[in-house]
Design a protein around this motif. Structure first.
Motif, PDB file in Angstrom:
ATOM      1  N   LEU A  74       0.837  -1.206   0.000  1.00 31.71           N
ATOM      2  CA  LEU A  74       0.000   0.000   0.000  1.00 31.71           C
ATOM      3  C   LEU A  74       0.873   1.257   0.000  1.00 31.71           C
ATOM      4  O   LEU A  74       1.952   1.265   0.580  1.00 31.71           O
ATOM      5  N   ASP A  75       0.393   2.308  -0.645  1.00 31.65           N
ATOM      6  CA  ASP A  75       1.041   3.620  -0.608  1.00 31.65           C
ATOM      7  C   ASP A  75       1.211   4.046   0.858  1.00 31.65           C
ATOM      8  O   ASP A  75       0.284   3.912   1.660  1.00 31.65           O
ATOM      9  N   TYR A 108      -1.528   6.213   2.610  1.00 27.43           N
ATOM     10  CA  TYR A 108      -2.745   5.498   3.038  1.00 27.43           C
ATOM     11  C   TYR A 108      -2.465   4.649   4.268  1.00 27.43           C
ATOM     12  O   TYR A 108      -3.314   4.507   5.147  1.00 27.43           O
ATOM     13  N   VAL A 129      -5.656   6.359  12.635  1.00 27.41           N
ATOM     14  CA  VAL A 129      -7.027   6.126  13.101  1.00 27.41           C
ATOM     15  C   VAL A 129      -7.047   4.986  14.128  1.00 27.41           C
ATOM     16  O   VAL A 129      -7.725   5.062  15.155  1.00 27.41           O
ATOM     17  N   PHE A 150      -7.746  12.736   7.282  1.00 28.10           N
ATOM     18  CA  PHE A 150      -9.114  12.428   6.872  1.00 28.10           C
ATOM     19  C   PHE A 150      -9.606  13.415   5.821  1.00 28.10           C
ATOM     20  O   PHE A 150     -10.106  13.021   4.767  1.00 28.10           O
ATOM     21  N   SER A 151      -9.436  14.709   6.089  1.00 27.60           N
ATOM     22  CA  SER A 151      -9.978  15.680   5.134  1.00 27.60           C
ATOM     23  C   SER A 151      -9.152  15.723   3.853  1.00 27.60           C
ATOM     24  O   SER A 151      -9.639  16.152   2.809  1.00 27.60           O
ATOM     25  N   GLY A 181      -8.254  13.035   2.403  1.00 28.68           N
ATOM     26  CA  GLY A 181      -8.633  11.835   1.659  1.00 28.68           C
ATOM     27  C   GLY A 181      -7.628  10.709   1.802  1.00 28.68           C
ATOM     28  O   GLY A 181      -7.657   9.737   1.048  1.00 28.68           O
ATOM     29  N   ASP A 182      -6.731  10.804   2.795  1.00 30.77           N
ATOM     30  CA  ASP A 182      -5.718   9.769   2.998  1.00 30.77           C
ATOM     31  C   ASP A 182      -6.174   8.658   3.943  1.00 30.77           C
ATOM     32  O   ASP A 182      -5.390   7.775   4.286  1.00 30.77           O
ATOM     33  N   VAL A 183      -7.430   8.726   4.386  1.00 29.64           N
ATOM     34  CA  VAL A 183      -7.969   7.622   5.193  1.00 29.64           C
ATOM     35  C   VAL A 183      -8.924   6.836   4.300  1.00 29.64           C
ATOM     36  O   VAL A 183     -10.078   7.219   4.114  1.00 29.64           O
ATOM     37  N   ASN A 184      -8.429   5.744   3.704  1.00 30.83           N
ATOM     38  CA  ASN A 184      -9.259   4.917   2.832  1.00 30.83           C
ATOM     39  C   ASN A 184     -10.121   3.997   3.702  1.00 30.83           C
ATOM     40  O   ASN A 184      -9.590   3.191   4.461  1.00 30.83           O
ATOM     41  N   PRO A 185     -11.467   4.118   3.613  1.00 31.27           N
ATOM     42  CA  PRO A 185     -12.329   3.350   4.512  1.00 31.27           C
ATOM     43  C   PRO A 185     -12.114   1.838   4.423  1.00 31.27           C
ATOM     44  O   PRO A 185     -12.217   1.145   5.434  1.00 31.27           O
ATOM     45  N   LEU A 186     -11.789   1.332   3.229  1.00 26.48           N
ATOM     46  CA  LEU A 186     -11.640  -0.119   3.079  1.00 26.48           C
ATOM     47  C   LEU A 186     -10.346  -0.628   3.716  1.00 26.48           C
ATOM     48  O   LEU A 186     -10.185  -1.821   3.937  1.00 26.48           O
ATOM     49  N   ALA A 209      -8.892   1.443   6.479  1.00 24.62           N
ATOM     50  CA  ALA A 209      -8.966   1.934   7.859  1.00 24.62           C
ATOM     51  C   ALA A 209      -9.887   1.072   8.725  1.00 24.62           C
ATOM     52  O   ALA A 209      -9.565   0.800   9.890  1.00 24.62           O
ATOM     53  N   ALA A 210     -11.031   0.619   8.172  1.00 22.95           N
ATOM     54  CA  ALA A 210     -11.982  -0.145   8.989  1.00 22.95           C
ATOM     55  C   ALA A 210     -11.401  -1.482   9.443  1.00 22.95           C
ATOM     56  O   ALA A 210     -11.401  -1.773  10.649  1.00 22.95           O
ATOM     57  N   PRO A 211     -10.869  -2.338   8.528  1.00 26.38           N
ATOM     58  CA  PRO A 211     -10.295  -3.593   9.019  1.00 26.38           C
ATOM     59  C   PRO A 211      -9.085  -3.374   9.932  1.00 26.38           C
ATOM     60  O   PRO A 211      -8.901  -4.122  10.895  1.00 26.38           O
TER      61      PRO A 211
END
Lengths: 120, 279
Positions: free
Chosen positions: B40-41, B44, B51, B219-220, B222-227, B229-231
């Protein structure tokens, strides 16, 4: 004071974990096909689908039952948990008449809000 | 893709478990894991990591605050420095070359081994006198030490130096997406001469707020990718929770013998990537 601060932290983390889990389940259940157009950018096999990064954007996504918007809501709740903890301490110090620490905690709150909504 | 997400979840769970058992917090292994194992970059990876740091530290802080060992006045005062540093760090992370992030991360990770090697510190420093700042801010306090079986009262010194070191700790946290608890503990131990239990719990208390400051920027942006960050957040949260519980039953010495070479190997790999020797 300690118990209220503790409750805010625990409540915030639990709530955001639930929302994150709900968003993930929704995503796995509905599948990636319904996510709409995937951007060309790929990273680690994960499509960088458009996901909302603002409160209005998240709200719009939620009304469309977009799983990614639900997850972003969970992330935002998680980021807001320490912010809420600081806001709670501002109120508690104001209530105690501790002017110096009311100002100190207000400064911290302002810095946090700048990070979230500022121009960076 | 779902396989990747499941793997990220399981790997984060393991990272949280190991991190908590080594007393390093859950986040320190996440960035190496996401960049080197999942390709991953790094931006990200940092966004997801920061988080997860909020999640683990807030859970732990809730327990410590209830125990009344945390010095909340010290914590909230120093948070002015850590949050300012964190926002500076997050801003810089968006500007610098990713290779530099790898290099700095590797060096910070290698230096985090030092406190693991160090011998037990003075439990409660003797002869510390409040400085002017501490008197004005009423920072001195006390707590009941269950292990010693008596009340420990302490005074606080070196506040300006502590504040400066906390800005640096915040900068490192915001730049690399880690809690940088070790830096915070050093600032409170060395500069402000707080008892060990107070500096470790107060450090944890500040980590969440520090991380929230830079997480807002990530977050603002756009560097928090939900797919991702969530796992990661859920995995680390569950893993660290289990790790903290098992910590009491395991000999930390054997754990450190396993953990220190692992950390150094990861640190070396990240430095090599930073220098462009590895792709």
């Amino acid at each position: 004071m300690a118990s209220l601060v503790s409750a805010v932290l625990l409540g915030g983390v639990s709530l955001s974990a639930l929302v994150l889990a709900a968003g993930l389940v929704l995503f796995l259940w509905r599948g990636p096909a319904e996510l709409g157009p995937t951007s060309a950018a790929q990273s680690a096999g994960l499509p960088l689908s458009p996901y909302p990064t603002t409160i209005p954007g998240i709200w719009a996504g939620l009304t469309a039952a977009d799983p990614l918007a639900v997850i972003q809501l969970g992330v935002l709740l998680l980021i807001s948990t320490p912010v809420l903890r600081v806001a709670t301490s501002v109120l508690l110090y104001v209530g105690q008449g501790d002017r110096l620490f009311s100002v100190i905690t207000l400064v911290v709150l302002a810095i946090l809000l700048f990070g979230l909504f500022g121009p960076l | 893709m779902m396989d990747t997400m499941l793997l990220i979840f399981l790997a984060s769970l393991l990272a949280g478990l190991l991190g908590a058992m080594a007393g390093l917090g859950g986040g320190v292994l996440i960035v190496p894991l996401l960049t080197m194992a999942f390709g991953l970059d790094i931006r990200y990876a940092i966004g997801a990591s920061i988080v997860s740091v909020i999640a683990t530290s807030s859970g732990a802080a809730a327990a410590y605050v209830r125990d009344r060992i945390t010095n909340m006045r010290v914590g909230m005062f120093l948070e002015m420095a850590t949050t300012t540093g964190a926002i500076t760090g997050a801003f810089l992370a968006g500007l610098v070359h990713p290779k530099l992030l790898f290099l700095v991360f590797g060096l910070v990770l290698a230096s985090s081994v030092a406190p693991l090697l160090a011998h037990a510190r003075e439990e409660t420093p003797e002869g510390v006198q409040d400085d002017g700042w501490s008197r004005r801010l009423k920072l001195s306090s006390g707590y009941y030490d269950a292990a010693l079986g008596h009340q420990v009262n302490y005074q606080v010194t070196g506040v300006p130096l502590g504040l400066a070191m906390m800005w640096v700790a915040g900068l490192v946290s915001g730049l690399l997406g880690i809690g940088s608890g070790a830096f915070k503990v050093v600032a409170m131990d060395v500069a402000m001469r707080l008892p060990v239990k107070v500096s470790t719990t107060t450090s944890n208390f500040m980590i969440g707020v520090t991380a929230a400051a830079s997480a807002g920027v990530y977050f603002s942006r756009g560097d928090v990718n939900p797919l991702v960050a969530a796992p990661v957040a859920l995995g680390v949260l569950i893993g660290a929770g289990a790790g903290t519980r098992w910590l009491e039953h395991l000999h930390s010495r054997t754990l450190r013998i396993v953990f220190i070479p692992l950390l150094l190997a990861i640190a070396a790999e990240m430095v090599l990537r930073g220098l462009g020797i590895r792709p």
